[in-house]
Design a protein around this motif. Structure first.
Motif, PDB file in Angstrom:
ATOM      1  N   ARG A   1       1.605  -9.903   7.021  1.00 18.52           N
ATOM      2  CA  ARG A   1       0.290 -10.437   7.281  1.00 18.52           C
ATOM      3  C   ARG A   1      -0.826 -10.835   6.438  1.00 18.52           C
ATOM      4  NH1 ARG A   1      -4.571  -7.174   8.646  1.00 18.52           N
ATOM      5  NH2 ARG A   1      -4.452  -8.982   9.445  1.00 18.52           N
ATOM      6  N   ARG A   2       0.733 -11.648   6.011  1.00 19.37           N
ATOM      7  CA  ARG A   2       0.150 -13.545   5.179  1.00 19.37           C
ATOM      8  C   ARG A   2       0.151 -14.415   6.093  1.00 19.37           C
ATOM      9  NH1 ARG A   2       3.152 -12.085   0.136  1.00 19.37           N
ATOM     10  NH2 ARG A   2       5.178 -13.244   1.329  1.00 19.37           N
ATOM     11  N   ILE A   3       1.073 -14.315   7.184  1.00 18.61           N
ATOM     12  CA  ILE A   3       1.405 -15.094   8.232  1.00 18.61           C
ATOM     13  C   ILE A   3       0.566 -14.926   9.534  1.00 18.61           C
ATOM     14  CG2 ILE A   3       3.036 -15.404  10.624  1.00 18.61           C
ATOM     15  CD1 ILE A   3       5.242 -13.955   8.033  1.00 18.61           C
TER      16      ILE A   3
ATOM     17  N   TYR B   1      10.269  -2.566   3.589  1.00 18.92           N
ATOM     18  CA  TYR B   1       9.943  -2.427   4.688  1.00 18.92           C
ATOM     19  C   TYR B   1       8.392  -2.811   4.117  1.00 18.92           C
ATOM     20  CZ  TYR B   1       9.617  -1.577   9.878  1.00 18.92           C
ATOM     21  OH  TYR B   1       9.750  -1.744  10.900  1.00 18.92           O
ATOM     22  N   ALA B   2       7.708  -2.349   2.828  1.00 20.13           N
ATOM     23  CA  ALA B   2       6.552  -2.655   2.430  1.00 20.13           C
ATOM     24  C   ALA B   2       6.058  -4.309   2.193  1.00 20.13           C
ATOM     25  CB  ALA B   2       6.016  -1.662   1.282  1.00 20.13           C
ATOM     26  N   ALA B   3       7.358  -4.178   1.337  1.00 19.00           N
ATOM     27  CA  ALA B   3       7.451  -6.090   1.198  1.00 19.00           C
ATOM     28  C   ALA B   3       7.463  -7.053   2.468  1.00 19.00           C
ATOM     29  CB  ALA B   3       8.020  -6.056   0.552  1.00 19.00           C
ATOM     30  N   ASP B   4       7.599  -6.537   3.431  1.00 20.28           N
ATOM     31  CA  ASP B   4       8.056  -7.085   5.135  1.00 20.28           C
ATOM     32  C   ASP B   4       6.624  -7.014   5.492  1.00 20.28           C
ATOM     33  OD1 ASP B   4      10.591  -8.056   4.144  1.00 20.28           O
ATOM     34  OD2 ASP B   4      12.037  -5.908   5.261  1.00 20.28           O
TER      35      ASP B   4
ATOM     36  N   LEU C   1      -3.588  -3.970   4.261  1.00 17.41           N
ATOM     37  CA  LEU C   1      -2.712  -4.902   3.999  1.00 17.41           C
ATOM     38  C   LEU C   1      -2.324  -4.715   6.012  1.00 17.41           C
ATOM     39  CD1 LEU C   1      -1.342  -5.367   0.714  1.00 17.41           C
ATOM     40  CD2 LEU C   1      -2.930  -6.705   2.117  1.00 17.41           C
ATOM     41  N   LEU C   2      -2.069  -2.976   6.016  1.00 17.57           N
ATOM     42  CA  LEU C   2      -1.031  -3.063   7.273  1.00 17.57           C
ATOM     43  C   LEU C   2      -2.825  -1.636   8.045  1.00 17.57           C
ATOM     44  CD1 LEU C   2       1.133  -2.013   8.703  1.00 17.57           C
ATOM     45  CD2 LEU C   2       1.445   0.381   7.726  1.00 17.57           C
TER      46      LEU C   2
ATOM     47  N   THR D   1       4.384   8.017   3.498  1.00 15.92           N
ATOM     48  CA  THR D   1       4.111   7.491   2.223  1.00 15.92           C
ATOM     49  C   THR D   1       3.834   6.558   1.537  1.00 15.92           C
ATOM     50  OG1 THR D   1       3.833  10.762   1.770  1.00 15.92           O
ATOM     51  CG2 THR D   1       2.760   8.673   0.239  1.00 15.92           C
ATOM     52  N   GLU D   2       5.096   6.202   1.386  1.00 17.17           N
ATOM     53  CA  GLU D   2       5.886   5.545   0.290  1.00 17.17           C
ATOM     54  C   GLU D   2       4.883   3.861   1.136  1.00 17.17           C
ATOM     55  OE1 GLU D   2       9.091   3.055  -1.647  1.00 17.17           O
ATOM     56  OE2 GLU D   2       9.461   4.821  -0.505  1.00 17.17           O
TER      57      GLU D   2
END
Length: 424
Positions: A228-230, A220-223, A267-268, A257-258
Motif C-alpha cells: 500500500r505504501r509503495i 501477510y498483513a504487514a506485507d 489499506l486493502l 479474518t486476521e
C-alpha cells in the motif's frame, strides 16, 4: 435444457440455469407448480461495473497434467499478441478485466535494473516447487503486453511475487518480511511508462494452508501494508491510483479474518479468493458434479462467510473471486471447455453476485482445458458466450430471486444493464 436469459418488464434480466434430464417436466408431472419470484423493490447486493473477469497465466508449454500438455503457447511470456481473433475476443467486452497471475506468479522476477542477473525463462525441474525453476519477465515483454492491453481496452490486475526474501521455516511455511525491491522497481517502471494498471495483487495461493507453501496472516498483513505504501508513493500524483489486492488464495475463515482486521479500514481494497470446488481435472465424475445441485450449493458457505466477515469488521475492503477454474490441474478436455461447464459457470456468477462479490475472474481466458478461448485456434469455447452474455445483459444491482418446484432450476435476477427504472 440450456442456460437462458429472459427479459422481464424491460428493466430486469433473470438468468435461469436449467439442469438437463427434464427437470421442469418432472416437476410438472409430479403436480408441483414451478414458480419464479423476483422482488424488484430493492437491490440485495451489488457487483462491480466490470464483474466478469478472466485470467492469463504464466505456465510454459511444457506444463503437463496427467500426461496431457494443455497450455501450449498460452502463457504470458509466449502468447501470440498479434492474433486478431484474440484481440477482438477481448475488445468485445469493452472492457474485459484481466487478472495476470497463477501458480508460478511467486516464482517470477522482473528484468528491471535492480535484478542483477540474467533474465531467464522458466525451466522444467521436478525437484523445484511446482515443477519449474524461477522465471523472469523481461521489460521488453512487459512493454509488448501493455501495448496489447491498451489496444484491446483491457483493465489489468497484475499479480506480484510475494515470496521474494522469505526464509523457509521448520513447519514448511515461509517466514520473514517480503523483499519488495524488485516488485517496487516494476511498479515504478510501469508508472513511468504511463501504463494503466487497474490493480496490483500480492501473492498467489499462499494463504491459510497454502499450495506449495504458506505465509502467516500477520506477516501477510504487514506485507500488504508495505505494498500500500509503495503504491501510494509511486502514484501519489496520479488521480487513478491502482487498487491493492490480496491474497489470491483459498478461503479459510480465521486466516482471512486476521488479514482483514489487520488491514482495516482501507489499506486493502480487494480481498481475493480462488475456487476449484469440483476437485482435480482427472476426476471421471466431473459432469455429475457439475449437474449436482448439492455440489453447487457447497460454495454458498464460502460466499456467505466472507460477506459476513467484511460486514462485521467495518472494513472498506470488497470481495472478488480472483481465479476460478472449477477443476484444478488444468481442467478436463471436453468437460471444462464444453457446453456442460456453463451450468457450473453461470451458477457461480449468479451465486457470487448474490453475496456481494464485485468481480469474478474465470480461469482462464486462454490456456489449459478451461479457457474461454481455444488454446490452439483462439476460437471461443461455449463459456466465452456465457461470459459475454452476462457482461452485456446483467446490471450491477442484484435482486432477491426465488424458484420453487425443483432444485435443478436455479434463477438469479439483476436490474438490466443501463436500466432507467425507478427501482433499478
Amino acid at each position: 435444457m440450456a442456460a437462458a436469459g429472459l427479459r422481464l418488464l424491460g428493466v430486469v434480466w433473470i438468468f435461469a440455469t436449467l439442469m438437463p434430464l427434464g427437470a421442469a417436466a418432472a416437476a410438472a408431472a409430479g403436480g408441483h407448480a414451478a414458480v419464479a419470484a423476483v422482488d424488484g423493490r430493492r437491490a440485495v447486493a451489488a457487483t462491480g461495473e466490470d464483474f466478469v473477469c478472466a485470467t492469463l497465466d504464466w505456465w510454459p508449454p511444457d506444463k503437463c497434467d496427467y500426461g496431457t500438455c494443455a497450455w501450449g503457447r498460452a502463457g504470458l511470456l509466449n502468447l501470440d499478441l498479434s492474433n486478431k481473433v484474440f484481440l477482438n475476443a477481448i475488445r468485445a467486452f469493452s472492457p474485459l478485466k484481466l487478472r495476470l497471475g497463477g501458480s508460478l506468479q511467486d516464482k517470477v522476477v522482473y528484468g528491471t535494473a535492480d535484478l542483477g542477473r540474467p533474465c531467464t525463462p522458466f525451466v522444467k525441474n521436478a525437484s523445484q516447487m511446482l515443477g519449474f525453476t524461477q522465471g523472469c519477465l523481461p521489460l521488453r515483454r512487459w512493454d509488448e503486453l501493455n501495448a496489447f492491453f491498451q489496444k484491446s481496452g483491457a483493465k489489468v490486475v497484475f499479480g506480484l511475487n510475494a515470496l521474494n526474501g522469505r526464509v523457509p521455516l521448520p513447519d514448511g511455511s515461509m517466514g520473514g518480511p517480503w523483499d519488495y525491491t524488485n516488485a517496487a522497481s516494476l511498479i515504478r517502471y510501469t508508472a513511468y511508462k504511463g501504463y494503466q494498471i487497474h490493480g496490483w495483487e500480492l501473492g498467489n495461493e499462499l494463504s491459510g494452508s497454502g499450495v506449495g507453501t504458506r505465509i502467516g496472516a500477520g506477516q501477510y498483513a504487514a506485507d500488504v501494508i508495505a505494498l500500500r505504501r509503495i503504491v501510494d508513493d509511486i502514484y501519489r500524483s496520479n488521480p487513478s491510483k491502482p487498487l491493492v489486492l490480496a491474497p489470491g488464495g483459498f478461503f479459510e475463515p480465521g486466516w482471512f479474518t486476521e488479514l482483514i482486521v489487520k488491514t482495516t479500514p482501507n489499506l486493502l481494497n480487494v480481498i481475493t479468493h480462488h475456487i476449484y470446488n469440483l476437485g482435480p481435472g482427472r476426476d471421471t465424475h466431473l459432469i455429475e458434479k457439475i449437474l449436482d445441485p448439492s455440489v453447487l450449493d457447497g460454495m454458498i458457505s464460502t460466499f456467505s462467510n466472507l460477506q459476513g466477515i467484511l460486514k462485521s469488521t467495518g472494513t472498506s475492503t470488497v470481495a472478488w473471486v480472483g481465479e476460478a477454474g472449477g477443476a484444478y490441474n488444468s481442467g478436463h478436455h471436453l468437460v471444462t471447455d464444453a457446453f456442460v461447464f456453463s451450468f457450473w459457470f453461470l451458477d457461480q456468477l449468479g451465486m457470487s453476485a448474490k453475496y456481494d462479490t464485485k468481480s469474478y475472474c474465470r480461469q482462464s481466458l486462454i490456456g489449459g482445458n478451461y479457457g474461454l478461448l481455444n488454446t490452439t485456434t483462439f476460437q471461443p469455447n461455449p463459456d466465452y458466450y456465457s461470459a459475454l452474455l452476462w457482461h452485456r445483459l446483467m446490471g450491477t444491482k442484484v435482486l432477491a430471486t426465488t424458484f420453487t418446484g425443483t432444485n435443478k432450476i436455479r434463477a438469479y435476477a439483476h436490474c438490466a444493464r443501463d436500466s432507467e427504472s425507478l427501482y433499478c
